[in-house]
Design a protein around this motif. Structure first.
Motif, PDB file in Angstrom:
ATOM      1  N   GLU A  98       5.898   3.228  -2.131  1.00 52.23           N
ATOM      2  CA  GLU A  98       6.718   4.350  -2.594  1.00 52.23           C
ATOM      3  C   GLU A  98       7.196   5.212  -1.423  1.00 52.23           C
ATOM      4  O   GLU A  98       8.376   5.549  -1.328  1.00 52.23           O
ATOM      5  CB  GLU A  98       5.949   5.202  -3.604  1.00 52.23           C
ATOM      6  N   THR A  99       6.293   5.523  -0.512  1.00 54.60           N
ATOM      7  CA  THR A  99       6.649   6.314   0.666  1.00 54.60           C
ATOM      8  C   THR A  99       7.693   5.585   1.510  1.00 54.60           C
ATOM      9  O   THR A  99       8.666   6.179   1.969  1.00 54.60           O
ATOM     10  CB  THR A  99       5.388   6.584   1.518  1.00 54.60           C
ATOM     11  N   ARG A 100       7.484   4.278   1.709  1.00 56.43           N
ATOM     12  CA  ARG A 100       8.414   3.484   2.509  1.00 56.43           C
ATOM     13  C   ARG A 100       9.778   3.376   1.838  1.00 56.43           C
ATOM     14  O   ARG A 100      10.816   3.447   2.498  1.00 56.43           O
ATOM     15  CB  ARG A 100       7.827   2.090   2.774  1.00 56.43           C
ATOM     16  N   LYS A 142       0.805  -1.225   0.000  1.00 58.11           N
ATOM     17  CA  LYS A 142       0.000   0.000   0.000  1.00 58.11           C
ATOM     18  C   LYS A 142       0.840   1.278   0.000  1.00 58.11           C
ATOM     19  O   LYS A 142       0.610   2.172  -0.791  1.00 58.11           O
ATOM     20  CB  LYS A 142      -0.946   0.010   1.200  1.00 58.11           C
ATOM     21  N   ASP A 143       1.817   1.365   0.877  1.00 56.25           N
ATOM     22  CA  ASP A 143       2.629   2.580   1.009  1.00 56.25           C
ATOM     23  C   ASP A 143       4.058   2.363   0.517  1.00 56.25           C
ATOM     24  O   ASP A 143       4.990   2.959   1.028  1.00 56.25           O
ATOM     25  CB  ASP A 143       2.634   3.048   2.462  1.00 56.25           C
TER      26      ASP A 143
END
Length: 105
Positions: free
Chosen positions: A15-17, A12-13
């Motif tokens: 890219e941010t991670r 889910k996250d």
């Protein structure tokens, strides 16, 4: 260039991670490129991180600095493995096992 699957529940996250882990593991700010993110660190002239379709994979492309010392190479490899563990959710052993099972199909 190597493509790594992402553990279920961690897509889910992604890219941010991936951005956060580049900063955390390498201590440098990633540069946004056309396809993904890029850093330069230690024995890596270039490390590109490209998020796959649907966030289910991450593609890593690297270019090594052949003039790096052994100490720098060891440190860079340790940080790179830590980065892969954090981003993919799989340990080194799990990644190797998965790669062998895909290659044996």
């Amino acid at each position: 260039m190597q493509e790594y699957p992402i553990k279920r529940g961690l897509t889910k996250d992604l890219e941010t991670r991936a951005i956060a882990e580049l900063k955390n593991c390498f201590g440098v700010e990633p540069e946004k490129t056309g396809k993904g993110y890029r850093i330069t660190f230690g024995a890596l002239k270039r490390l590109d991180v490209i998020i796959g379709a649907g966030g289910k994979t991450v593609t890593i492309d690297t270019e090594s600095d052949l003039s790096a010392t052994d100490v720098v190479i060891i440190d860079t490899n340790k940080r790179f493995r830590k980065f892969l563990d954090a981003v993919t959710g799989f340990s080194t052993k799990e990644r190797v096992k998965r790669a062998k099972s895909v290659a044996g199909e």
